[in-house]
Design a protein around this motif. Structure first.
Motif, PDB file in Angstrom:
ATOM      1  N   THR A 142      43.194  34.163  31.880  1.00 26.65           N
ATOM      2  CA  THR A 142      43.276  33.102  32.991  1.00 26.65           C
ATOM      3  C   THR A 142      44.642  33.310  33.737  1.00 26.65           C
ATOM      4  O   THR A 142      45.488  34.031  33.625  1.00 26.65           O
ATOM      5  N   ALA A 143      44.146  32.987  35.175  1.00 29.63           N
ATOM      6  CA  ALA A 143      45.356  32.745  36.305  1.00 29.63           C
ATOM      7  C   ALA A 143      45.145  31.263  36.633  1.00 29.63           C
ATOM      8  O   ALA A 143      44.339  30.865  37.016  1.00 29.63           O
ATOM      9  N   ARG A 144      46.349  30.629  36.480  1.00 28.20           N
ATOM     10  CA  ARG A 144      46.391  29.367  37.001  1.00 28.20           C
ATOM     11  C   ARG A 144      47.658  29.138  37.921  1.00 28.20           C
ATOM     12  O   ARG A 144      48.433  29.676  37.619  1.00 28.20           O
ATOM     13  N   PRO A 145      47.477  28.183  39.010  1.00 29.97           N
ATOM     14  CA  PRO A 145      48.317  28.091  39.721  1.00 29.97           C
ATOM     15  C   PRO A 145      49.736  27.511  39.004  1.00 29.97           C
ATOM     16  O   PRO A 145      49.668  26.780  38.215  1.00 29.97           O
ATOM     17  N   ASP A 146      50.986  28.106  39.652  1.00 29.78           N
ATOM     18  CA  ASP A 146      52.237  27.838  38.852  1.00 29.78           C
ATOM     19  C   ASP A 146      52.659  26.573  39.554  1.00 29.78           C
ATOM     20  O   ASP A 146      54.011  26.061  38.834  1.00 29.78           O
ATOM     21  N   GLY A 147      51.940  25.764  40.484  1.00 27.11           N
ATOM     22  CA  GLY A 147      52.620  24.720  41.039  1.00 27.11           C
ATOM     23  C   GLY A 147      53.661  25.342  42.350  1.00 27.11           C
ATOM     24  O   GLY A 147      53.987  24.228  43.191  1.00 27.11           O
ATOM     25  N   ASP A 148      54.112  26.366  42.499  1.00 26.26           N
ATOM     26  CA  ASP A 148      54.862  26.760  43.493  1.00 26.26           C
ATOM     27  C   ASP A 148      54.269  27.697  44.435  1.00 26.26           C
ATOM     28  O   ASP A 148      54.893  28.411  45.199  1.00 26.26           O
ATOM     29  N   GLY A 149      52.832  27.773  44.236  1.00 22.75           N
ATOM     30  CA  GLY A 149      52.091  28.626  45.411  1.00 22.75           C
ATOM     31  C   GLY A 149      51.700  29.980  44.565  1.00 22.75           C
ATOM     32  O   GLY A 149      51.093  30.614  44.939  1.00 22.75           O
ATOM     33  N   GLY A 150      52.485  30.070  43.519  1.00 23.49           N
ATOM     34  CA  GLY A 150      52.146  31.467  42.703  1.00 23.49           C
ATOM     35  C   GLY A 150      51.322  31.193  41.598  1.00 23.49           C
ATOM     36  O   GLY A 150      50.475  30.142  41.579  1.00 23.49           O
ATOM     37  N   TRP A 151      51.234  32.114  40.794  1.00 21.59           N
ATOM     38  CA  TRP A 151      50.142  32.044  39.411  1.00 21.59           C
ATOM     39  C   TRP A 151      50.881  32.230  38.233  1.00 21.59           C
ATOM     40  O   TRP A 151      51.895  33.147  38.148  1.00 21.59           O
ATOM     41  N   VAL A 152      50.176  31.882  37.028  1.00 22.48           N
ATOM     42  CA  VAL A 152      50.661  32.234  35.844  1.00 22.48           C
ATOM     43  C   VAL A 152      49.496  32.949  34.936  1.00 22.48           C
ATOM     44  O   VAL A 152      48.324  32.237  35.069  1.00 22.48           O
ATOM     45  N   ILE A 153      49.569  34.230  34.652  1.00 24.13           N
ATOM     46  CA  ILE A 153      48.449  34.647  33.958  1.00 24.13           C
ATOM     47  C   ILE A 153      48.627  34.931  32.460  1.00 24.13           C
ATOM     48  O   ILE A 153      49.820  35.253  31.998  1.00 24.13           O
ATOM     49  N   ASN A 154      47.535  34.356  31.587  1.00 27.01           N
ATOM     50  CA  ASN A 154      47.798  34.700  30.275  1.00 27.01           C
ATOM     51  C   ASN A 154      46.358  35.374  29.631  1.00 27.01           C
ATOM     52  O   ASN A 154      45.292  35.189  30.263  1.00 27.01           O
ATOM     53  N   GLY A 155      46.530  36.496  28.711  1.00 21.55           N
ATOM     54  CA  GLY A 155      45.438  37.109  28.507  1.00 21.55           C
ATOM     55  C   GLY A 155      45.672  38.518  27.736  1.00 21.55           C
ATOM     56  O   GLY A 155      46.704  38.694  27.318  1.00 21.55           O
ATOM     57  N   ARG A 156      44.568  39.263  27.425  1.00 20.40           N
ATOM     58  CA  ARG A 156      44.617  40.459  26.853  1.00 20.40           C
ATOM     59  C   ARG A 156      43.616  41.327  27.365  1.00 20.40           C
ATOM     60  O   ARG A 156      42.666  41.024  27.842  1.00 20.40           O
ATOM     61  N   LYS A 157      44.004  42.634  27.489  1.00 15.88           N
ATOM     62  CA  LYS A 157      43.110  43.769  28.087  1.00 15.88           C
ATOM     63  C   LYS A 157      43.121  44.843  27.075  1.00 15.88           C
ATOM     64  O   LYS A 157      44.202  45.225  26.566  1.00 15.88           O
ATOM     65  N   ILE A 158      41.933  45.453  26.882  1.00 18.60           N
ATOM     66  CA  ILE A 158      41.919  46.662  26.130  1.00 18.60           C
ATOM     67  C   ILE A 158      41.265  48.002  26.608  1.00 18.60           C
ATOM     68  O   ILE A 158      40.469  47.722  27.749  1.00 18.60           O
ATOM     69  N   PHE A 159      41.419  48.908  25.973  1.00 18.00           N
ATOM     70  CA  PHE A 159      40.966  50.294  26.592  1.00 18.00           C
ATOM     71  C   PHE A 159      41.374  50.752  28.150  1.00 18.00           C
ATOM     72  O   PHE A 159      40.558  51.226  28.781  1.00 18.00           O
ATOM     73  N   ILE A 160      42.624  50.282  28.333  1.00 14.17           N
ATOM     74  CA  ILE A 160      43.144  50.647  29.778  1.00 14.17           C
ATOM     75  C   ILE A 160      43.658  51.973  29.821  1.00 14.17           C
ATOM     76  O   ILE A 160      44.784  52.171  29.534  1.00 14.17           O
ATOM     77  N   THR A 161      43.023  52.668  30.656  1.00 15.44           N
ATOM     78  CA  THR A 161      43.473  54.051  31.041  1.00 15.44           C
ATOM     79  C   THR A 161      44.595  54.140  31.891  1.00 15.44           C
ATOM     80  O   THR A 161      44.643  53.349  32.875  1.00 15.44           O
ATOM     81  N   ASN A 162      45.811  54.703  31.707  1.00 14.80           N
ATOM     82  CA  ASN A 162      47.065  54.828  32.142  1.00 14.80           C
ATOM     83  C   ASN A 162      47.783  53.643  31.788  1.00 14.80           C
ATOM     84  O   ASN A 162      49.135  53.441  32.362  1.00 14.80           O
TER      85      ASN A 162
END
Ligand SMILES: Cc1cc2nc3c(=O)[nH]c(=O)nc-3n(C[C@H](O)[C@H](O)[C@H](O)COP(=O)(O)OP(=O)(O)OC[C@H]3O[C@@H](n4cnc5c(N)ncnc54)[C@H](O)[C@@H]3O)c2cc1C
Length: 382
Positions: A142-162
């Motif tokens: 998820t990406a949710r607005p941080d209240g200051d115009g930016g974003w906060v990202i939480n989660g997991r990714k797998i099999f990511i080449t490089n």
């Protein structure tokens, strides 16, 4: 006769890339396979030689080329003798960077695209997650607005080449769960941002010289300037990315199939059994005839598809057919060739078993056979 996708200028590029691959990469291939990785200098060296961004405009460090040039690079990289190198380079030059060029702001191109094309920064592409691969719309990061115009990202990714060594990641997130396919957004995330972690390096069957990571994003704060493309349009944007990924994956794989075919043909002319070369048995002659026909059909479908794209079409159905067909054909060819080598096909020293292992990925990565069939059959009103 050259396919209309290519001119003499493409063939000149082919000669230069071949010379580079054979003299600077191939001698290290076995060592990189054994060690399960290749060094970062390969990105930089290929950037210096102008091989990293052939389809991008010169103002961003590219060569202003076309699909013909990209396919030449992918085909020649197959000569390296270690599929993971060509794949890792393609992830950088043909998968993670095209969305930055197509959807990015000028500032993003200067900050992320340019150093990637120069090979000064390594980039990865984060789509797949532990709970969602084929079903991209099922991702949970998820990406949710941080209240200051930016974003906060939480989660997991797998099999990511490089992913183990990347400097930044082109990341697919969900910014609005209620908005269906309109609730996805892409981000450019520096991997040294607090909360961004490589949780493990995955071991795998083939493509062993490329690194494959699982990533964890725990309250990663990203400024608004690092939202890539349009907020809420990430799904369509990443589907566009996947089209080029499939073309280039097929190109490298078909070229790898041809190399093994030619090596096996030469072997079958020399290896004797029952008083004659094994290639002279009718059963084997027919195998070679079938393999050459299928490889040529895959190659021509690839070239025609790339040419259609070059001429302004967006040939999604054809791309899915190329990906599906070349995966099946190359896997069949690798398997038949390994058999024709007998015990030497199973032994590491001939490189056949390595090609056999590497080739298996095309039927999974970037969209499985089954997903290609889904896309193709949907165009038939089924
Ligand atoms: C070496 C390697 C490198 C990779 N690099 C990257 C990378 O850099 N970035 C990235 O984001 N991802 C990467 N991937 C992930 C890859 O794209 C996914 O593995 C692939 O899309 C399949 O997803 P999955 O593994 O979750 O399989 P699943 O989606 O769990 O599928 C499991 C099986 O179910 C089948 N299936 C699923 N849906 C259907 C359906 N509707 N009908 C019939 N069958 C179905 C699939 O075809 C498959 O056979 C990489 C994978 C590997 C192995």
């Amino acid at each position: 006769m050259l396919h209309p996708l290519f001119t003499e200028e493409h063939e000149q590029l082919r000669r230069s890339v071949r010379q580079f691959v054979e003299s600077e990469l191939a001698p290290h291939a076995q060592e990189w396979e054994r060690e399960g990785g290749f060094p970062d200098w390969v990105f930089k060296r290929m950037g210096d030689l102008g091989f990293m961004g052939v389809r991008f405009p010169e103002e961003y460090g590219g060569q202003g080329g076309d699909w013909g040039h990209s396919i030449v690079i992918a085909e020649e990289m197959a000569r390296c003798g270690s599929g993971g190198v060509g794949m890792a380079i393609a992830v950088q030059s043909e998968m993670a960077t095209p969305p930055i060029f197509k959807f990015g702001t000028e500032a993003q191109k200067q900050r992320f695209l340019l150093p990637a094309i120069k090979g000064e920064k390594i980039v990865c592409l984060g789509i797949t997650e532990p709970n969602a691969g084929s079903d991209v719309a099922g991702i949970e990061t998820t990406a949710r607005p941080d209240g200051d115009g930016g974003w906060v990202i939480n989660g997991r990714k797998i099999f990511i080449t490089n992913g183990v060594r990347a400097d930044f990641c082109v990341l697919v997130t969900r910014n609005d769960k209620e908005a269906g396919h309109h609730g996805f957004s892409l981000f450019l995330v520096d991997t040294d941002t607090p909360g961004f972690e490589v949780s493990r390096k995955l071991d795998k069957l083939g493509m062993r010289s490329s690194d494959t990571a699982e990533l964890v994003l725990d309250d990663v704060r990203v400024p608004s300037e690092q939202l890539l493309g349009e907020q809420g349009h990430g799904f369509v944007e990443i589907m566009w990315e996947l089209q080029g990924e499939r073309v280039i994956g097929a190109a490298g794989s078909i070229a790898g199939g041809w190399l093994v075919f030619e090596k096996t043909l030469a072997y079958a002319k020399e290896r004797h059994a029952f008083g004659r070369p094994i290639g002279r048995f009718q059963v084997n002659r027919h195998k070679f005839a079938t393999m050459a026909t299928e490889l040529e059909a895959a190659r021509q479908l690839l070239y025609d598809t790339a040419l259609a794209w070059e001429r302004g079409e967006y040939p999604v159905k054809q791309i899915s057919m190329v990906k599906l067909y070349s995966g099946l054909v190359v896997n069949r060819v690798m398997n038949e060739c390994l058999q024709l080598w007998g015990g030497m096909g199973y032994a590491t020293e001939t490189g056949i078993e390595r090609a056999w292992r590497d080739s298996r990925l095309l039927r999974i990565g970037g969209g499985t056979d089954e997903i290609m069939r889904e896309i193709i059959s949907k165009t038939m009103g089924l």
